[in-house]
Motif scaffolding. Sequence first.
Motif, PDB file in Angstrom:
ATOM      1  N   ASP A   1       0.954  -1.580   0.222  1.00 48.18           N
ATOM      2  CA  ASP A   1      -0.054   0.141   0.117  1.00 48.18           C
ATOM      3  C   ASP A   1       0.993   1.381   0.016  1.00 48.18           C
ATOM      4  OD1 ASP A   1      -2.970  -0.645  -0.030  1.00 48.18           O
ATOM      5  OD2 ASP A   1      -2.490  -1.871   1.624  1.00 48.18           O
ATOM      6  N   ASN A   2       0.247   2.380  -0.334  1.00 51.96           N
ATOM      7  CA  ASN A   2       0.871   3.525  -0.669  1.00 51.96           C
ATOM      8  C   ASN A   2       1.004   4.387   0.745  1.00 51.96           C
ATOM      9  OD1 ASN A   2       1.296   4.044  -3.455  1.00 51.96           O
ATOM     10  ND2 ASN A   2      -0.864   4.474  -3.623  1.00 51.96           N
ATOM     11  N   SER A   3       2.105   3.943   1.402  1.00 48.81           N
ATOM     12  CA  SER A   3       2.440   4.730   2.697  1.00 48.81           C
ATOM     13  C   SER A   3       3.926   4.664   2.856  1.00 48.81           C
ATOM     14  CB  SER A   3       1.840   4.311   3.972  1.00 48.81           C
ATOM     15  OG  SER A   3       2.128   3.013   4.195  1.00 48.81           O
TER      16      SER A   3
ATOM     17  N   VAL B   1       5.001   0.512  -4.761  1.00 42.51           N
ATOM     18  CA  VAL B   1       4.193   0.004  -5.695  1.00 42.51           C
ATOM     19  C   VAL B   1       4.009   1.162  -6.709  1.00 42.51           C
ATOM     20  CG1 VAL B   1       3.529  -2.222  -4.586  1.00 42.51           C
ATOM     21  CG2 VAL B   1       2.295   0.013  -4.267  1.00 42.51           C
ATOM     22  N   ASP B   2       3.790   0.705  -7.963  1.00 41.46           N
ATOM     23  CA  ASP B   2       3.173   1.881  -8.737  1.00 41.46           C
ATOM     24  C   ASP B   2       2.671   1.181 -10.192  1.00 41.46           C
ATOM     25  OD1 ASP B   2       2.496   4.119 -10.058  1.00 41.46           O
ATOM     26  OD2 ASP B   2       4.694   4.616 -10.372  1.00 41.46           O
ATOM     27  N   ARG B   3       1.253   1.634 -10.302  1.00 40.72           N
ATOM     28  CA  ARG B   3       0.800   1.424 -11.541  1.00 40.72           C
ATOM     29  C   ARG B   3      -0.609   2.105 -11.692  1.00 40.72           C
ATOM     30  NH1 ARG B   3       0.387  -4.515 -15.250  1.00 40.72           N
ATOM     31  NH2 ARG B   3       0.634  -3.274 -17.116  1.00 40.72           N
ATOM     32  N   ILE B   4      -0.835   2.891 -12.479  1.00 37.30           N
ATOM     33  CA  ILE B   4      -2.101   3.639 -12.409  1.00 37.30           C
ATOM     34  C   ILE B   4      -2.994   2.932 -12.861  1.00 37.30           C
ATOM     35  CG2 ILE B   4      -3.256   5.849 -13.149  1.00 37.30           C
ATOM     36  CD1 ILE B   4      -0.596   7.135 -13.303  1.00 37.30           C
TER      37      ILE B   4
ATOM     38  N   ARG C   1      10.020   9.238  -3.280  1.00 41.55           N
ATOM     39  CA  ARG C   1      10.012   9.661  -4.717  1.00 41.55           C
ATOM     40  C   ARG C   1       8.600   9.728  -5.065  1.00 41.55           C
ATOM     41  NH1 ARG C   1      10.605   6.400  -9.256  1.00 41.55           N
ATOM     42  NH2 ARG C   1      11.622   4.815  -8.011  1.00 41.55           N
ATOM     43  N   LYS C   2       8.035   8.557  -5.181  1.00 39.95           N
ATOM     44  CA  LYS C   2       6.691   7.932  -5.626  1.00 39.95           C
ATOM     45  C   LYS C   2       5.531   8.754  -4.965  1.00 39.95           C
ATOM     46  CE  LYS C   2       3.018   5.345  -6.563  1.00 39.95           C
ATOM     47  NZ  LYS C   2       1.944   4.849  -6.078  1.00 39.95           N
ATOM     48  N   LEU C   3       5.477   8.627  -3.743  1.00 36.39           N
ATOM     49  CA  LEU C   3       4.277   9.384  -2.677  1.00 36.39           C
ATOM     50  C   LEU C   3       4.483  10.811  -2.897  1.00 36.39           C
ATOM     51  CD1 LEU C   3       4.814   7.543   0.504  1.00 36.39           C
ATOM     52  CD2 LEU C   3       2.758   7.303  -0.869  1.00 36.39           C
TER      53      LEU C   3
ATOM     54  N   LEU D   1       4.306  11.409  -7.697  1.00 36.86           N
ATOM     55  CA  LEU D   1       3.429  11.001  -8.104  1.00 36.86           C
ATOM     56  C   LEU D   1       2.008  11.201  -7.677  1.00 36.86           C
ATOM     57  CD1 LEU D   1       2.719   7.726 -10.101  1.00 36.86           C
ATOM     58  CD2 LEU D   1       1.144   8.601  -9.071  1.00 36.86           C
ATOM     59  N   ASN D   2       2.066  10.619  -6.391  1.00 33.26           N
ATOM     60  CA  ASN D   2       0.724  10.622  -5.566  1.00 33.26           C
ATOM     61  C   ASN D   2       0.597  12.113  -5.034  1.00 33.26           C
ATOM     62  OD1 ASN D   2       1.970   7.659  -4.346  1.00 33.26           O
ATOM     63  ND2 ASN D   2      -0.142   7.791  -5.604  1.00 33.26           N
ATOM     64  N   GLY D   3       1.566  13.058  -4.803  1.00 35.84           N
ATOM     65  CA  GLY D   3       1.227  14.377  -4.650  1.00 35.84           C
ATOM     66  C   GLY D   3       0.585  15.140  -5.620  1.00 35.84           C
ATOM     67  N   ALA D   4       1.211  14.864  -6.829  1.00 35.80           N
ATOM     68  CA  ALA D   4       0.583  15.636  -8.103  1.00 35.80           C
ATOM     69  C   ALA D   4      -0.737  15.183  -8.372  1.00 35.80           C
ATOM     70  CB  ALA D   4       1.513  15.360  -9.287  1.00 35.80           C
ATOM     71  N   HIS D   5      -1.004  13.808  -8.072  1.00 36.52           N
ATOM     72  CA  HIS D   5      -2.344  13.196  -8.124  1.00 36.52           C
ATOM     73  C   HIS D   5      -3.262  14.047  -7.353  1.00 36.52           C
ATOM     74  CE1 HIS D   5      -2.681   9.033 -10.267  1.00 36.52           C
ATOM     75  NE2 HIS D   5      -2.573   9.863 -11.060  1.00 36.52           N
ATOM     76  N   SER D   6      -2.905  14.204  -6.236  1.00 33.11           N
ATOM     77  CA  SER D   6      -3.887  14.613  -5.211  1.00 33.11           C
ATOM     78  C   SER D   6      -4.088  16.212  -5.500  1.00 33.11           C
ATOM     79  CB  SER D   6      -3.602  14.426  -3.770  1.00 33.11           C
ATOM     80  OG  SER D   6      -3.623  13.029  -3.453  1.00 33.11           O
TER      81      SER D   6
ATOM     82  N   GLN E   1      -6.469  10.028   4.759  1.00 32.75           N
ATOM     83  CA  GLN E   1      -5.508   8.923   4.818  1.00 32.75           C
ATOM     84  C   GLN E   1      -4.117   9.194   3.877  1.00 32.75           C
ATOM     85  OE1 GLN E   1      -6.471   6.214   6.989  1.00 32.75           O
ATOM     86  NE2 GLN E   1      -7.906   7.927   7.229  1.00 32.75           N
ATOM     87  N   LYS E   2      -4.506   9.978   2.899  1.00 36.58           N
ATOM     88  CA  LYS E   2      -3.642  10.257   1.925  1.00 36.58           C
ATOM     89  C   LYS E   2      -2.869  11.411   2.105  1.00 36.58           C
ATOM     90  CE  LYS E   2      -6.143   7.996  -1.692  1.00 36.58           C
ATOM     91  NZ  LYS E   2      -7.388   8.109  -2.846  1.00 36.58           N
ATOM     92  N   VAL E   3      -3.390  12.558   2.297  1.00 34.86           N
ATOM     93  CA  VAL E   3      -2.889  14.044   2.473  1.00 34.86           C
ATOM     94  C   VAL E   3      -1.549  14.086   3.334  1.00 34.86           C
ATOM     95  CG1 VAL E   3      -3.237  16.345   3.339  1.00 34.86           C
ATOM     96  CG2 VAL E   3      -4.784  15.395   1.552  1.00 34.86           C
TER      97      VAL E   3
ATOM     98  N   TYR F   1       0.914  11.692   3.931  1.00 43.02           N
ATOM     99  CA  TYR F   1       2.031  10.974   3.083  1.00 43.02           C
ATOM    100  C   TYR F   1       2.371  11.988   2.039  1.00 43.02           C
ATOM    101  CZ  TYR F   1       0.851   6.866   5.636  1.00 43.02           C
ATOM    102  OH  TYR F   1       0.648   6.006   6.716  1.00 43.02           O
ATOM    103  N   ARG F   2       1.187  12.411   1.247  1.00 43.01           N
ATOM    104  CA  ARG F   2       1.584  13.073  -0.108  1.00 43.01           C
ATOM    105  C   ARG F   2       1.919  14.458  -0.134  1.00 43.01           C
ATOM    106  NH1 ARG F   2      -3.105  10.155  -3.716  1.00 43.01           N
ATOM    107  NH2 ARG F   2      -2.526   8.344  -3.275  1.00 43.01           N
ATOM    108  N   PHE F   3       1.334  15.162   1.159  1.00 48.79           N
ATOM    109  CA  PHE F   3       1.801  16.678   1.254  1.00 48.79           C
ATOM    110  C   PHE F   3       2.512  17.113   2.430  1.00 48.79           C
ATOM    111  CE2 PHE F   3      -2.467  17.594  -1.461  1.00 48.79           C
ATOM    112  CZ  PHE F   3      -1.931  17.628  -2.477  1.00 48.79           C
TER     113      PHE F   3
HETATM  114  C1  CS2 Z   1      -3.817   7.592  -6.768  1.00 50.80           C
HETATM  115  C2  CS2 Z   1      -2.919   6.155  -6.883  1.00 50.80           C
HETATM  116  O1  CS2 Z   1      -6.168   6.952  -6.237  1.00 50.80           O
HETATM  117  C3  CS2 Z   1      -4.911   7.412  -5.941  1.00 50.80           C
HETATM  118  O2  CS2 Z   1      -4.962   8.271  -5.028  1.00 50.80           O
HETATM  119  O3  CS2 Z   1      -2.781   8.558  -6.871  1.00 50.80           O
HETATM  120  O4  CS2 Z   1      -3.963   5.326  -6.715  1.00 50.80           O
HETATM  121  C4  CS2 Z   1      -2.179   6.364  -8.077  1.00 50.80           C
HETATM  122  O5  CS2 Z   1      -2.715   5.802  -9.117  1.00 50.80           O
HETATM  123  C5  CS2 Z   1      -1.224   4.950  -7.744  1.00 50.80           C
HETATM  124  O6  CS2 Z   1      -0.728   5.048  -6.525  1.00 50.80           O
HETATM  125  C6  CS2 Z   1      -0.171   4.782  -8.810  1.00 50.80           C
HETATM  126  O7  CS2 Z   1       0.654   3.742  -8.634  1.00 50.80           O
END
Ligand code: CS2
Length: 398
Positions: A145-147, A181-184, A238-240, A243-248, A323-325, A327-329
Amino acid sequence: MGQIVHFGLGNFARAHILDYTADAGGWDVVGVSLRSPLVRDGLAAQDFSYNLSIQGKSLKRISILKDVLVASEGAQSILDAMTTADIISATVTEKGYHLNTNGTLNLEDPAIFSDLAGNHIQTLIGFIAKSLETRTRPITVLSCDNSIENGNALKRAVFTFATAASIEINWQLVSFPNSMVDRITPATTDTIRKISGDPMAVPTEEFREWVIEDSFSGPRPNWPEVQFVRDVRPHELRKLRMLNGAHSLLAYAGLALGHTYVHQAIADSTLRQQVQNLMLEAGATLPPSVRSQVPHYAKALLTRFENPDLSHRLDQIAMDGSQKVPYRFLDTLRAGVSPTVIKGVKAWITFCIDQTSQGKQLNDPKAVDIAKAARSENPETALLELLGASDLAPLIQG
Ligand code: CS2
């Protein structure tokens, strides 16, 4: 034949760990759904095989699942499968760990509380602790998981649970490698079901990445392309943060601007510039060992976000913000200066306030507390407090 018991059969697991394991060969996977039988029912109707729809262009049949067990239908068959497994892995999302904002297990969480009271087991933590109690041979517990330091966080949670439940564990037998882990992998749509001819199809991108700490207890599959390293943390960060920071940021700021998908938001010149700034600022907070990767990684991320074939919804990313903010921000802000990450936090706050004032309940395990904080006299302060980030209030509000 090695065996994995995998908790959490959402689209991400089916596009990532199950895809890698199918490629490796020689291993079986038994899946566990903690709550709903829906995925099991759908997959059981097709021999537990399904299509990955890659970039909406090619189909890959994944036939690695042997069975799917549903926790609400009984814990014993799951504990039995865990007894013979070599690896227990998990993609239960951030909220599936039931942690406090300081990263410790929340013993008052209703599901953890119920597991501790000896009711039928509902949580990943409860299952792991219970199965380790009787374990006599080595096992690896692999959090996907993403943490940050996901393996360490899981180990701490299991330790706390076991202590509270007076469960004795032989810790020599078990390791909890950290992993990135990473895959959109967006949610499945009717279009995907139609073009792939499979009601259980999973849309995903071509790209996939997996970096795992090289600390397995016992065997592991010969996963292709996986990087085994001594220290995963720089890769997680790097990923959190990037990638995830930009996503959020795209999700909260993009929804406010009326966008629906990631590829639309990244085509908006204001948001695109903000994402580029965020990646550079977050990149500067990373450990030196990965800092040289930042320009190339940032460029590759923009291309992945531009992908129109994925139709990745911003509201999917916006869910579970509490739960995400962190780690991401928030960790990024504690590690360095980033005006754009501050914008990201503010965008989340605005999102919470707007949704609440429109009478909409957030898709977030802390939805009730968020709504209360959003309606309070000083919503910014209250929302930051909810995330354990009162220390950052002067920076964000300043
Ligand atoms: C996304 C992630 O839904 C989300 O919060 O940022 O699921 C993201 O697509 C994956 O971490 C990519 O590996």
